[in-house]
Design a protein around this motif. Structure first.
Motif, short mmCIF file in Angstrom:
data_model
loop_
_atom_site.label_atom_id
_atom_site.label_comp_id
_atom_site.label_asym_id
_atom_site.label_seq_id
_atom_site.Cartn_x
_atom_site.Cartn_y
_atom_site.Cartn_z
N TRP A 7 0.83 -1.20 0.00
CA TRP A 7 0.00 0.00 0.00
C TRP A 7 0.87 1.25 0.00
O TRP A 7 0.65 2.19 -0.77
CB TRP A 7 -0.92 -0.05 1.21
CG TRP A 7 -1.91 1.08 1.27
CD1 TRP A 7 -2.42 1.79 0.22
CD2 TRP A 7 -2.52 1.59 2.46
NE1 TRP A 7 -3.31 2.74 0.67
CE2 TRP A 7 -3.39 2.65 2.04
CE3 TRP A 7 -2.44 1.27 3.81
CZ2 TRP A 7 -4.16 3.37 2.95
CZ3 TRP A 7 -3.21 2.00 4.71
CH2 TRP A 7 -4.06 3.04 4.29
N PHE A 8 1.89 1.25 0.84
CA PHE A 8 2.80 2.40 0.90
C PHE A 8 3.57 2.54 -0.41
O PHE A 8 3.77 3.66 -0.90
CB PHE A 8 3.77 2.23 2.07
CG PHE A 8 3.22 2.71 3.38
CD1 PHE A 8 3.63 3.92 3.91
CD2 PHE A 8 2.28 1.97 4.08
CE1 PHE A 8 3.13 4.37 5.12
CE2 PHE A 8 1.78 2.42 5.28
CZ PHE A 8 2.19 3.61 5.81
N LEU A 9 4.01 1.42 -0.98
CA LEU A 9 4.78 1.48 -2.22
C LEU A 9 3.94 2.01 -3.38
O LEU A 9 4.40 2.87 -4.16
CB LEU A 9 5.31 0.08 -2.56
CG LEU A 9 6.10 -0.04 -3.87
CD1 LEU A 9 7.34 0.83 -3.84
CD2 LEU A 9 6.49 -1.49 -4.13
N ILE A 10 2.70 1.55 -3.49
CA ILE A 10 1.82 2.03 -4.57
C ILE A 10 1.54 3.52 -4.40
O ILE A 10 1.53 4.29 -5.37
CB ILE A 10 0.52 1.21 -4.58
CG1 ILE A 10 0.82 -0.24 -4.98
CG2 ILE A 10 -0.50 1.83 -5.51
CD1 ILE A 10 -0.38 -1.16 -4.86
N GLN A 11 1.34 3.95 -3.15
CA GLN A 11 1.09 5.37 -2.90
C GLN A 11 2.30 6.22 -3.28
O GLN A 11 2.15 7.29 -3.87
CB GLN A 11 0.74 5.58 -1.42
CG GLN A 11 0.32 6.98 -1.06
CD GLN A 11 -1.05 7.34 -1.60
OE1 GLN A 11 -1.90 6.48 -1.75
NE2 GLN A 11 -1.27 8.61 -1.90
N GLN A 12 3.48 5.75 -2.98
CA GLN A 12 4.69 6.49 -3.33
C GLN A 12 4.89 6.53 -4.84
O GLN A 12 5.30 7.57 -5.39
CB GLN A 12 5.90 5.85 -2.65
CG GLN A 12 5.92 6.04 -1.14
CD GLN A 12 7.05 5.29 -0.47
OE1 GLN A 12 7.79 4.56 -1.13
NE2 GLN A 12 7.15 5.42 0.85
N CYS A 44 2.51 6.41 -7.11
CA CYS A 44 1.51 7.36 -7.63
C CYS A 44 1.93 8.80 -7.37
O CYS A 44 1.72 9.68 -8.22
CB CYS A 44 0.15 7.08 -6.99
SG CYS A 44 -0.59 5.49 -7.45
N TYR A 45 2.55 9.03 -6.24
CA TYR A 45 3.02 10.39 -5.93
C TYR A 45 4.16 10.80 -6.86
O TYR A 45 4.22 11.93 -7.34
CB TYR A 45 3.48 10.44 -4.47
CG TYR A 45 4.01 11.79 -4.04
CD1 TYR A 45 3.15 12.84 -3.77
CD2 TYR A 45 5.37 12.00 -3.90
CE1 TYR A 45 3.63 14.08 -3.37
CE2 TYR A 45 5.87 13.23 -3.51
CZ TYR A 45 4.99 14.27 -3.25
OH TYR A 45 5.47 15.50 -2.87
N ILE A 46 5.08 9.86 -7.14
CA ILE A 46 6.19 10.16 -8.05
C ILE A 46 5.68 10.45 -9.46
O ILE A 46 6.19 11.36 -10.14
CB ILE A 46 7.18 8.98 -8.06
CG1 ILE A 46 7.89 8.87 -6.70
CG2 ILE A 46 8.22 9.15 -9.17
CD1 ILE A 46 8.76 7.66 -6.57
N LEU A 47 4.66 9.73 -9.89
CA LEU A 47 4.11 9.91 -11.23
C LEU A 47 3.11 11.05 -11.31
O LEU A 47 2.54 11.30 -12.39
CB LEU A 47 3.44 8.61 -11.69
CG LEU A 47 4.38 7.39 -11.82
CD1 LEU A 47 3.58 6.15 -12.17
CD2 LEU A 47 5.45 7.65 -12.86
N GLY A 48 2.89 11.75 -10.20
CA GLY A 48 1.98 12.89 -10.21
C GLY A 48 0.52 12.51 -10.16
O GLY A 48 -0.35 13.33 -10.51
N LYS A 49 0.20 11.29 -9.75
CA LYS A 49 -1.18 10.83 -9.70
C LYS A 49 -1.80 10.96 -8.31
O LYS A 49 -2.97 10.63 -8.11
CB LYS A 49 -1.27 9.36 -10.14
CG LYS A 49 -0.70 9.09 -11.53
CD LYS A 49 -1.48 9.81 -12.61
CE LYS A 49 -0.95 9.46 -14.00
NZ LYS A 49 -1.67 10.18 -15.07
N ALA A 50 -1.04 11.41 -7.34
CA ALA A 50 -1.55 11.53 -5.97
C ALA A 50 -0.93 12.75 -5.30
O ALA A 50 0.15 13.21 -5.69
CB ALA A 50 -1.25 10.27 -5.16
N GLN A 51 -1.61 13.29 -4.30
CA GLN A 51 -1.13 14.45 -3.56
C GLN A 51 -0.29 14.06 -2.35
O GLN A 51 0.34 14.93 -1.75
CB GLN A 51 -2.31 15.31 -3.08
CG GLN A 51 -3.10 15.96 -4.20
CD GLN A 51 -4.22 16.83 -3.66
OE1 GLN A 51 -4.65 16.68 -2.51
NE2 GLN A 51 -4.71 17.76 -4.48
N HIS A 52 -0.29 12.78 -2.00
CA HIS A 52 0.39 12.34 -0.79
C HIS A 52 1.39 11.25 -1.15
O HIS A 52 1.13 10.40 -2.00
CB HIS A 52 -0.60 11.78 0.24
CG HIS A 52 -1.84 12.63 0.41
ND1 HIS A 52 -2.94 12.50 -0.41
CD2 HIS A 52 -2.12 13.62 1.29
CE1 HIS A 52 -3.86 13.37 -0.03
NE2 HIS A 52 -3.39 14.06 0.99
#
Length: 314
Positions: free
Chosen positions: A130-135, A137-145
């Motif tokens: 979960w943490f890896l997917i969130q990171q 997405c954040y690197i690719l600009g798909k998430a704010q966190h």
């Protein structure tokens, strides 16, 4: 240190280390969230937390977070790492019990914790994934966190602006220059200054402390220890062998520009790399070719150890 030096009196500090650490971490994070709208590490990197939403104007760091986001952030910063650490220690102890078969084979407790041990790797993999997917997405600009915990707290990280820095400096200046009249306010001011000094010392000494810990980790690593042992295992070299200065020995002259062999001003100064003494090239060449040793120290020397000096001598 206290627990190891006096286990009978201070052993509870080691047994309750996690709880004491959580209490201190709670006080530290509470101070920084209330003062800077950021955790200790986030403030170190000039970041602040703001509520999630389409805010046209970001609130200042000194304004603090809304009460709901403040307590969510505090609990997720302090409580989640504490519970995760406790769960990992529980899993480790249960694995040791299972390995040494402490509980009877047919006990219901053993069946339960074996099922728990079998399920824990999948739960931990899901958590870390979960943490890896969130990171990602954040690197690719798909998430704010970059962390799911920020999303659960309802905040996001932004850089401190110039207005934030000026507001923090002004708040610190007002706190230090405020006049106190009563004893109660004096005590409160002294406690506030002490806490501020401790917090400032922690923040300024963090980089040095991290570097020192990394250095100790490198120094005591197994690979480095093997290198040190291999070096220290080498035999101690023998002391220099000085020749007996007889009638025909080359005594060192008082003037540094004089050759010890011919007793004249050196011509084509040449040093012996085995000892460091300087002679005339012709003198030392003939001596080494004949005796194969340094005329001063007696070290074994060959012609390839002659080093001609071309720079002017001081």
């Amino acid at each position: 240190v206290l627990a190891e030096s006096n286990p009978g009196r201070y052993g509870f500090l080691w047994r309750r280390f996690d709880e004491i650490y959580v209490l201190l971490d709670f006080l530290l994070q509470q101070h920084y969230l209330a003062r800077c709208s950021a955790s200790f590490s986030e403030n170190f990197y000039s970041l602040k937390r703001i509520p999630v939403g389409d805010c046209k104007q970001q609130p200042l760091a000194t304004a603090g977070l809304p009460k709901k986001q403040h307590w969510k952030s505090l609990l997720l910063l302090v409580l989640v790492p504490y519970l995760k650490g406790k769960l990992e220690k529980l899993v480790s102890s249960l694995r040791e019990e299972d390995e040494y078969s402490i509980h009877p084979p047919s006990s219901s407790w053993k069946r339960f914790y074996r099922a728990f041990l079998a399920a824990y790797p999948f739960v931990n993999m899901t958590w870390e994934g979960w943490f890896l997917i969130q990171q990602l997405c954040y690197i690719l600009g798909k998430a704010q966190h970059h962390s799911p915990l920020l999303r659960l707290a309802g905040v996001r990280l932004v850089r401190l602006t110039a207005e934030d820095i000026r507001a923090l400096e002004k708040k610190l200046a007002v706190a230090t220059s405020s006049q106190t009249r009563s004893v109660k306010t004096q005590v409160q001011s002294a406690v506030r200054k002490a806490l501020g000094g401790i917090a400032f010392s922690l923040s300024s000494g963090l980089a040095i402390g991290v570097f020192f810990l990394q250095f100790l980790d490198w120094w005591y690593s197994s690979e480095n220890q093997e290198t040190i042992k291999s070096l220290t295992a080498l035999p101690t070299p023998p002391p220099p062998v000085h020749l007996d200065h007889g009638a025909g020995s080359a005594l060192l002259p008082k003037l540094k520009t004089v050759c010890p062999l011919c007793r004249k001003i050196r011509v084509n100064a040449t040093a012996l790399s085995t000892s460091g003494f300087v002679f005339c090239y012709r003198c030392v060449y003939n001596y080494v070719k004949t005796h194969q040793r340094c005329p001063i120290t007696g070290y074994t020397t060959e012609l390839q150890h002659l080093v001609k000096l071309y720079s002017p001598e001081s």
